[in-house]
Design an enzyme around this catalytic site. Structure first.
Site, mmCIF file in Angstrom:
data_model
loop_
_atom_site.group_PDB
_atom_site.id
_atom_site.type_symbol
_atom_site.label_atom_id
_atom_site.label_comp_id
_atom_site.label_asym_id
_atom_site.label_seq_id
_atom_site.Cartn_x
_atom_site.Cartn_y
_atom_site.Cartn_z
ATOM 1 N N SER A 186 -3.583 63.814 -4.209
ATOM 2 C CA SER A 186 -2.257 63.445 -3.725
ATOM 3 C C SER A 186 -1.511 64.591 -3.053
ATOM 4 O O SER A 186 -0.412 64.388 -2.527
ATOM 5 C CB SER A 186 -1.404 62.920 -4.885
ATOM 6 O OG SER A 186 -1.189 63.940 -5.854
ATOM 7 N N LYS A 187 -2.086 65.796 -3.050
ATOM 8 C CA LYS A 187 -1.402 66.936 -2.434
ATOM 9 C C LYS A 187 -1.347 66.775 -0.910
ATOM 10 O O LYS A 187 -2.084 65.992 -0.320
ATOM 11 C CB LYS A 187 -2.117 68.247 -2.788
ATOM 12 C CG LYS A 187 -2.240 68.530 -4.270
ATOM 13 C CD LYS A 187 -0.902 68.660 -4.966
ATOM 14 C CE LYS A 187 -1.093 69.083 -6.420
ATOM 15 N NZ LYS A 187 0.184 69.087 -7.157
ATOM 16 N N ASN A 188 -0.486 67.579 -0.285
ATOM 17 C CA ASN A 188 -0.374 67.520 1.177
ATOM 18 C C ASN A 188 -1.717 67.798 1.839
ATOM 19 O O ASN A 188 -2.047 67.207 2.874
ATOM 20 C CB ASN A 188 0.658 68.528 1.666
ATOM 21 C CG ASN A 188 2.055 68.213 1.177
ATOM 22 O OD1 ASN A 188 2.253 67.781 0.040
ATOM 23 N ND2 ASN A 188 3.046 68.428 2.026
#
Length: 372
Positions: A186-188
């Site tokens: 879910s990180k950038n």
């Protein structure tokens, strides 16, 4: 909260080809794609050394191991953040020192850092929370004055810029002595499993860390330092190689979505929106977090969930109140901001695929509840 499927569909051919390359060559661990990603990320960040590892929590722990901190050494960090930051401090038998955060940006409070320093203090861990750069000028000045290490927790802000007082622009994660990041999906910049990396411009420290991540080996079966088994696998490196050229585009899309959220909520007495300059890159919105004032935040959350709108509270319990980290050193009056934030914050969906229709439905639903 994120739409990884739609994101994948846009890069499917590149990702699939990278994964197939690993399967065809059987180079699953420390293969060419890992080294390629390491070099690509060094170039992107302007970092001398990127050392990939298995996950972001390992990255923080290994960074601290590389600095040779000793049991009992004090490490100052923010009370309002995810537990991994303090978890690794405790695991290494260091002494976590939790301090309050700034109400405006939710990052570690500079004056609180100054008050927390003792002769045992050895390091500061600023967290670039929710994608916004912490005040690194002030933190580095404190570190220099007191001969402290700065370990940037960059798990939520990869790609963000920091402009120093002198006007120099750099990426967060290359300002302190060492930094850690996470590539959680879910990180950038996220992979399709777990992954992480450590950044540093210090040649000696980089050499030590490269040994630590691989059982303390620089030569096979020669263990020169105490290490761990923490390596980024080649399939995840292939995914990250596909996404890295798009990171600035991804972050710009997040800022645009945040601008639209802010515009929809402007003027509402019950909502405090994050302040940022849409033309700057100092906030990359890993999360879009509101503060809800004089209204029932928990009831709003349930209202959104009833409409199938994902939302979350980051974070519901201060670290100083968590059972694992309760300490008689801490007094509630030390954490007025954190104690207020945990009652007010709510995060709305934030990802690269948000469109105007989705944003309108989300914002209309929030306003429907707050204006009734």
């Amino acid at each position: 909260m994120v739409d990884l499927k739609s994101q994948y569909e846009k890069i499917k051919s590149t990702v699939d080809a990278s994964i197939q390359e690993v399967l065809d060559t059987n180079t699953y661990i420390n293969g060419p794609l890992v080294h390629q990603f390491q070099k690509n990320l060094e170039d992107y960040l302007g970092a001398k050394h990127v050392i990939p590892c298995a996950n972001g929590t390992d990255a923080l722990q290994i960074a601290m191991m590389g600095l040779d901190l000793k049991p009992g050494d004090e490490v100052i960090t923010a009370d309002f953040t995810f537990a991994a930051t303090v978890e690794v401090i405790a695991l290494l038998q260091l002494t976590p020192v939790l301090v309050d955060v700034d109400m405006m940006n939710m990052n570690i409070d500079i004056e609180a850092i100054k008050k927390a320093i003792t002769p045992k203090t050895k390091a500061i861990v600023p967290v670039h929370l929710f994608g916004r750069a912490a005040n690194m000028d002030a933190i580095m000045e404190i570190a220099t004055e007191h001969n402290l290490y700065v370990i940037e927790d960059n798990a939520q802000a990869i790609g963000a810029d920091y402009v120093s007082k002198s006007g120099t622009k750099s990426k967060v994660g290359v300002i302190g002595h060492v930094a850690a990041t996470s590539f959680f999906p879910s990180k950038n910049l996220g992979c399709y499993g777990d992954g992480g990396a450590i950044f540093t411009n210090d040649d000696k420290l980089a050499h030590i860390i490269r040994g630590i991540v691989n059982h303390g080996m620089y030569e096979r079966y020669h263990h020169d330092v105490v290490g761990v088994n923490s390596r980024l696998d080649s399939i995840q490196a292939g995914v990250l190689n596909a996404k890295l050229p798009l990171l600035d585009e991804y972050n710009a899309a997040r800022r645009l979505a945040a601008s639209k959220y802010n515009a929809a909520f402007a003027g509402n007495a019950h909502i405090i929106t994050p302040e940022f300059d849409a033309n700057e890159n100092d906030h990359v919105f890993h999360q879009y977090v509101l503060r809800i004032i004089d209204a029932d935040r928990n009831a709003l959350m349930q209202h959104l969930l009833d409409k199938a709108i994902p939302c979350a509270i980051y974070y519901p319990i201060p670290l100083h109140s968590q059972k694992a980290y309760v300490d008689t050193r801490y007094k509630e009056e030390q954490f007025p901001v954190t104690n207020q934030l945990v009652k007010e914050v709510i995060a709305l969906p934030m990802h690269t695929e948000l469109d105007d229709e989705q944003i309108k439905f989300i914002t209309d639903s929030v306003l429907e509840f707050l204006n009734k």
